[in-house]
Structure formats: C-alpha cells, structure tokens
Design an enzyme around this catalytic site. Structure first.
Site, mmCIF file in Angstrom:
data_model
loop_
_atom_site.group_PDB
_atom_site.id
_atom_site.type_symbol
_atom_site.label_atom_id
_atom_site.label_comp_id
_atom_site.label_asym_id
_atom_site.label_seq_id
_atom_site.Cartn_x
_atom_site.Cartn_y
_atom_site.Cartn_z
ATOM 1 N N HIS A 152 -3.135 6.195 4.804
ATOM 2 C CA HIS A 152 -1.839 6.303 5.071
ATOM 3 C C HIS A 152 -1.239 7.999 4.501
ATOM 4 O O HIS A 152 -1.759 8.382 3.403
ATOM 5 C CB HIS A 152 -1.019 5.274 4.505
ATOM 6 C CG HIS A 152 -1.103 4.054 4.912
ATOM 7 N ND1 HIS A 152 -1.992 3.875 6.206
ATOM 8 C CD2 HIS A 152 -0.970 2.719 4.463
ATOM 9 C CE1 HIS A 152 -1.750 2.473 6.291
ATOM 10 N NE2 HIS A 152 -1.050 1.892 5.623
ATOM 11 N N CYS A 203 0.851 -1.064 -0.026
ATOM 12 C CA CYS A 203 0.000 -0.054 0.209
ATOM 13 C C CYS A 203 0.840 1.328 0.131
ATOM 14 O O CYS A 203 0.626 2.221 -0.727
ATOM 15 C CB CYS A 203 -1.157 -0.017 1.176
ATOM 16 S SG CYS A 203 -0.164 -0.394 2.820
#
Length: 335
Positions: free
Chosen positions: A241, A128
């Site tokens: 994130h 990710c």
C-alpha cells in the site's frame, strides 16, 4: 514458546509462517488452526510438516503462549474466550476488538508498552493503512505534536486477500484475450482502473476503512484531539500500500530535522532523492519489512505543514509482521 496460528491457510496466515521463521521467533511447539474446509492441509515450517486442525470450542489452546489470529472479525469474536481462557495471549488481526477500551491497539514502534495492559488477554493489530501511517507520524510527533492529518491511500489488491490478488491477475489475462473480466472481490473491474472505495460506506459519506484510520490513529498515538481525514482508493497493484500524507504540527519544523528523525526512526527507511528519481514504490516494497518514506516537502499552503509519501507491504508490516513484532516486543521487555 508455544504458538498457534488461527487462519493458517489464508494469505496472512501463510505470511505468519514466513515472518515467524524470518524473525527467528522462538517456537517449541506450533499448532495451526483453520476452518472445516482447510482442516487437513499440511504446511512445512522449519523442516517439519504441520497439519491444520479445525478450529473448535474446547481446550486446544491450553498451554499456548501466543495465538496469532487472522480469520475475520466474526471468528475472532466467537472464539476469543476459547483462545484466551487458559492464558494464551491472542494477537488479533481483525477489526473485532480494535476500539474496545480494554483491548490495546499496538504498533510496537509507536506504543509498544500498551501491549502489557491487556486485561482480556487480547491485543489488537491495527488496520494495515493505519499501521504504516503511524510509524511515519511518530518521529514527527516527537518533534512537535501533530494537530491534523490528511491522507490519501493507494491500496493494493492484497488488502482484500489472496483471492483478490488472483482476480487482478486473471482480469489482465481475460482483458488481453478479449474477454469480459471476472469481477467478484471488488465493486468494479480493478485492472486498468482505480476504485475510490475500500470497504462499505458509512452514514457520513466516508468508508469504514477511512473511519478506521480516523479512530485508530487517535487511540494508538494517545491523541484524542488529533484530526484525521482519509480518502482510501483501491489501485491495480498486487501488493504493498502507498499513502500520500499531509501533516500539520503545532510548531513549524525544519525539513532537515524531520529527515533526521525519519532516518533514526525504528521501522522506517528513507528513500528520498528526487534528483535521482529515487522514491518509495510498491514494486520495490513488496515482500519487505520496513515502511519506506520519501517525497518529503513543506506544505505550500501551511507553514506548519509537511507532506510526504510512504509505502509498506500490507501483508507484512500491515498485518503479520506487526503482530509478530508485538510478541517480540513483549518478550524483549518482559519484566
């Protein structure tokens, strides 16, 4: 299209269902697979109810065009041959095959055509943090090749799954009630804290997550000489994130040229008005598709350096959305 989702009951599996619907992905038949524990659960997709089947070795994947797999590296390794033997293309969200030479590692905005070179019928979805970083690096690299990247990540609880998100919520409740917080998913209490460890430590002092960014970025960008140094930190954010990035290019670049490249890049949204206090934040990015970029500046220590801030939803672009976009890219560019 006949589509299968392996790991359908997990956080990413559920996101697959939402993303496939949001992207209007063409589906004639859908089959959901899960562990023995999740078999029998029912989920509604486009007005029709589907029951999760137990993942087994057999011919269940016969006739499947795309299999989106998010059930962990061990499951991916064990069932890859079962999934692909009848021609299904396995788009795998685990780390099982990412660095295999005969498995393409794909972010469609960066190296989409690599997806067509998959001799094992397996395409790997990158980590990710790597995905959102290379989406932002690509337009810079197109202006001048990138020599070196330093990155510090601020990773949400979502990166460790739905149970980790619930643990963070529960920790706040326990602490506010004067109780000791439950700590199971992370090395330490995450609520009101930062943990400078994502995944296990390697012999060189870096974590496995940090080394994923080091290795995967080189492969995706076809740049074996690109140096990447990462520090990955878990933060008490539920979802999305964030990353602070320093990039050094071969030639100095003007900020206006970089900003223009960002604004015209696929998958990027520029939010960069510091005078108005406008910059990307995980609270705004959660549940959305793009990678957001802001705080673009010249690096004060390097005339060829740039520094900027990016935020992306880990479960969407960092996992399910990127995998679905790989399949969509292949359908759009099918010869």
């Amino acid at each position: 299209m006949n589509v299968a989702i392996v790991g359908a009951s997990g956080a990413v599996g559920q996101e697959f269902l939402r993303v496939l619907d949001e992207q209007n992905f063409p589906i004639d038949n859908l089959v959901l697979f899960g562990s023995k524990r999740s078999a029998g659960r029912k989920y509604t997709f486009r007005g029709k109810e589907y029951e999760v089947k137990e993942l087994r070795h057999g011919d269940d994947f016969k006739g499947i065009d795309f299999a989106f797999v998010s059930a962990g590296a061990s499951v991916s390794k064990e069932y890859a041959e079962t999934i692909t033997r009848h021609g299904a293309l396995m788009i795998d969200n685990s780390s099982a095959f990412r660095m295999d030479e005969d498995v393409p590692l794909v972010v469609p905005e960066v190296n989409g055509m690599d997806a067509f070179n998959a001799p094992r019928n397996i395409i790997a979805n990158p980590n990710c943090t790597t995905i959102q970083m290379v989406v932002a690096l690509k337009p810079i690299n197109d202006l001048s090749p990138i020599r070196r990247v330093h990155v510090a990540t601020y990773q949400a609880a979502s990166g460790a799954g739905a149970s980790a998100m619930e643990e963070l919520r529960h920790q706040y409740e326990e602490l506010l009630a004067g109780k000791e917080p439950t700590v199971e998913k992370f090395a330490y209490q995450l609520a009101y804290n930062l943990i400078p460890q994502v995944d296990v430590f390697m012999d060189n002092g870096y974590t496995k997550e940090e080394m994923k960014m080091f290795n995967e970025t080189k492969k995706i960008m076809h740049a074996p000489g690109l140096d990447v140094s990462a520090m990955c930190v878990r933060v008490p954010v539920l979802r999305a994130h964030s990353e602070a990035i320093w990039a050094e290019t071969e030639q100095p670049l003007e900020l206006d040229a970089v900003r223009h490249a960002f604004e015209n890049a696929e998958g990027l949204v520029v939010v960069d008005e510091p005078a108005s206090k406008k910059y990307p934040m995980p609270l705004d990015a959660a549940g959305t598709d793009p990678v957001y970029v802001g705080r673009l500046r010249k690096d004060l220590t390097n005339p060829c350096g740039l520094t900027f801030w990016i935020v992306g939803d880990q479960i969407k672009k960092g996992a399910a959305l990127n995998a679905v976009q790989i399949a969509m890219f292949m359908l759009a560019h099918k010869k």
